[in-house]
Scaffold this motif. Structure first.
Motif, mmCIF file in Angstrom:
data_model
loop_
_atom_site.group_PDB
_atom_site.id
_atom_site.type_symbol
_atom_site.label_atom_id
_atom_site.label_comp_id
_atom_site.label_asym_id
_atom_site.label_seq_id
_atom_site.Cartn_x
_atom_site.Cartn_y
_atom_site.Cartn_z
ATOM 1 N N PHE A 21 -3.663 -24.132 -21.682
ATOM 2 C CA PHE A 21 -3.042 -23.226 -22.720
ATOM 3 C C PHE A 21 -2.289 -22.385 -21.976
ATOM 4 O O PHE A 21 -1.258 -21.940 -22.742
ATOM 5 N N MET A 22 -1.992 -21.985 -20.848
ATOM 6 C CA MET A 22 -1.379 -21.286 -20.148
ATOM 7 C C MET A 22 0.094 -21.701 -19.514
ATOM 8 O O MET A 22 1.189 -21.252 -19.527
ATOM 9 N N GLY A 23 -0.103 -23.048 -18.953
ATOM 10 C CA GLY A 23 0.952 -23.751 -18.486
ATOM 11 C C GLY A 23 2.188 -23.750 -19.422
ATOM 12 O O GLY A 23 3.289 -23.600 -18.979
ATOM 13 N N PRO A 24 1.983 -24.473 -20.560
ATOM 14 C CA PRO A 24 3.385 -24.613 -21.598
ATOM 15 C C PRO A 24 4.013 -23.298 -21.779
ATOM 16 O O PRO A 24 5.045 -23.475 -22.039
ATOM 17 N N ILE A 25 3.064 -22.597 -22.080
ATOM 18 C CA ILE A 25 3.548 -21.020 -22.301
ATOM 19 C C ILE A 25 4.749 -20.549 -21.326
ATOM 20 O O ILE A 25 5.843 -20.151 -21.381
ATOM 21 N N TYR A 26 4.091 -20.822 -19.719
ATOM 22 C CA TYR A 26 4.968 -20.129 -18.838
ATOM 23 C C TYR A 26 6.204 -21.281 -18.287
ATOM 24 O O TYR A 26 7.049 -20.800 -18.068
ATOM 25 N N LEU A 27 6.069 -22.533 -18.799
ATOM 26 C CA LEU A 27 6.908 -23.195 -18.583
ATOM 27 C C LEU A 27 8.226 -23.062 -19.526
ATOM 28 O O LEU A 27 9.567 -23.112 -19.362
ATOM 29 N N SER B 73 9.501 -17.213 -10.670
ATOM 30 C CA SER B 73 8.575 -16.923 -11.870
ATOM 31 C C SER B 73 7.479 -18.172 -11.881
ATOM 32 O O SER B 73 6.204 -17.833 -12.424
ATOM 33 N N MET B 74 7.707 -19.226 -11.674
ATOM 34 C CA MET B 74 6.997 -20.289 -11.704
ATOM 35 C C MET B 74 5.701 -20.448 -10.618
ATOM 36 O O MET B 74 4.634 -20.553 -11.047
ATOM 37 N N ILE B 75 6.035 -19.770 -9.620
ATOM 38 C CA ILE B 75 4.793 -19.583 -8.445
ATOM 39 C C ILE B 75 4.138 -18.270 -8.820
ATOM 40 O O ILE B 75 2.778 -18.441 -8.909
ATOM 41 N N ILE B 76 4.684 -17.256 -9.540
ATOM 42 C CA ILE B 76 3.968 -16.231 -10.117
ATOM 43 C C ILE B 76 3.016 -16.668 -11.293
ATOM 44 O O ILE B 76 1.874 -16.098 -11.367
ATOM 45 N N SER B 77 3.673 -17.468 -12.036
ATOM 46 C CA SER B 77 2.896 -18.160 -13.181
ATOM 47 C C SER B 77 1.704 -18.799 -12.860
ATOM 48 O O SER B 77 0.644 -18.816 -13.287
ATOM 49 N N LEU B 78 1.449 -19.654 -11.724
ATOM 50 C CA LEU B 78 0.638 -20.594 -11.311
ATOM 51 C C LEU B 78 -0.415 -19.607 -10.743
ATOM 52 O O LEU B 78 -1.522 -19.691 -11.144
ATOM 53 N N ALA B 79 0.090 -18.377 -10.050
ATOM 54 C CA ALA B 79 -1.018 -17.271 -9.448
ATOM 55 C C ALA B 79 -1.635 -16.679 -10.644
ATOM 56 O O ALA B 79 -2.815 -16.475 -10.429
ATOM 57 N N SER B 80 -0.869 -16.506 -11.608
ATOM 58 C CA SER B 80 -1.513 -15.983 -12.726
ATOM 59 C C SER B 80 -2.684 -16.588 -13.498
ATOM 60 O O SER B 80 -3.759 -16.269 -13.774
ATOM 61 N N ILE B 81 -2.237 -18.142 -13.567
ATOM 62 C CA ILE B 81 -3.301 -19.168 -14.040
ATOM 63 C C ILE B 81 -4.433 -19.041 -13.289
ATOM 64 O O ILE B 81 -5.675 -19.025 -13.651
ATOM 65 N N PHE B 82 -4.386 -19.011 -11.970
ATOM 66 C CA PHE B 82 -5.539 -18.864 -11.145
ATOM 67 C C PHE B 82 -6.373 -17.848 -11.119
ATOM 68 O O PHE B 82 -7.569 -17.937 -11.300
ATOM 69 N N THR B 83 -5.668 -16.442 -11.032
ATOM 70 C CA THR B 83 -6.347 -15.201 -11.303
ATOM 71 C C THR B 83 -7.022 -15.137 -12.581
ATOM 72 O O THR B 83 -8.048 -14.812 -12.679
#
Length: 297
Positions: free
Chosen positions: A36-42, A252-262
């Motif tokens: 759900f979060m990956g496509p939006i951040y992409l 921004s992609m690294i931060i997005s992955l961290a956001s998905i994890f948290t």
């Protein structure tokens, strides 16, 4: 099945169980959030890339390297567009990921088999109550904050007009009291989400209030701990990688992955907290039924 999910837990045990589940079921929980979060951040990253932001390293103006790095974080139209897109879309999609996570944890509690697809389908079947309740909760939150800000402004204006130290101290004290009161009310109502997901009532504020009886302050403490952990992880990653990458798309992609994890950790933590409240409440109801039966006998 972890038996701790079926009995009341203390403060530390809730934290321990949250991280234990997050570790043991990392692939499942992370994949749910990623869907759900990956496509939006992409999409956000693609918008930045299309606007001319460098993929690997982005530098601004300045003579020293640190000045270039800092200036690269100046707001741009593309960043604002991407942030707005994430904000709007996340409100309508991210709750489904949290709902699916709660459903998986609940099935683990019941020792039932599950698949990620089945959990997501079940979450979507409750989409209307989930979003409707979330909108109402957001409106309540905004209303409380707005009214509180107006009261605080009035208090400080009155304190400044009085030109007395006592007035200023009283104003600060009342402001902190209001802030704590809002935090307490929102915490007591915040478990509407679990009620809506599991079909135990929507919007679920009454159910949440009953579940959190005598548990308000420990729950606030848990929210604070989770927020601190998430904040430290996000800030550390952004600062560490930002020193080398600047405000680049890669950062921004690294931060997005961290956001998905948290977000995954918080969703698991919320599920554990809600199910703990449910176990406590159901146990209390059972005790009352036994007591009523004994009285009748």
């Amino acid at each position: 099945m972890d038996e701790r999910l079926n009995r009341p837990k203390g403060f530390g045990e809730i934290l321990d169980l949250t991280f234990s589940l997050s570790k043991n079921k990392l692939r499942d929980f992370f994949f749910i959030s990623l869907i759900f979060m990956g496509p939006i951040y992409l999409i956000q990253a693609l918008i930045s890339l299309a606007s001319g932001v460098s993929f690997f390293r982005e530098f601004g103006v300045g003579e020293a390297w640190h000045e270039k790095i800092i200036s690269s974080f100046d707001g741009t139209e593309s960043v604002s567009l991407g942030t707005t897109l994430v904000g709007i879309t996340s409100f309508f999609l991210f709750p489904v990921a949290s709902a699916a996570t709660l459903l998986v944890v609940n099935r683990i509690r019941k020792n039932e088999a599950y698949t990620i697809i089945s959990a997501i389908k079940q979450a979507f079947s409750r989409y209307g109550p989930i979003i409707g309740s979330s909108i109402l909760f957001s409106l309540i939150t905004i209303g409380l904050i707005f009214v509180s800000v107006m009261i605080v402004i009035f208090i400080f204006i009155a304190a400044a007009a009085s030109s007395s130290t006592i007035g200023v101290v009283l104003g600060i004290t009342l402001s902190l009291t209001i802030a704590i009161g809002i935090a307490y009310l929102l915490t007591r109502w915040s478990f509407y989400f679990g009620s809506a997901v599991l079909g135990e009532g929507s919007p679920g504020f009454t159910r949440s209030w009953k579940l959190t009886r005598n548990r308000g302050w420990p729950l606030i403490g848990l929210y604070i701990i989770f927020s601190l952990i998430i904040g430290v992880i996000n800030v550390t990653i952004e600062f560490t990688f930002g020193m080398f990458l600047g405000n680049s798309v890669l950062l921004s992609m690294i931060i997005s992955l961290a956001s998905i994890f948290t977000t995954m950790i918080f969703s698991v933590g919320y599920a554990v907290m809600y199910l703990d409240l449910k176990v406590r409440h159901d146990a209390d109801d059972l005790k009352e039924m036994i007591e009523d039966y004994n009285v009748v006998q």
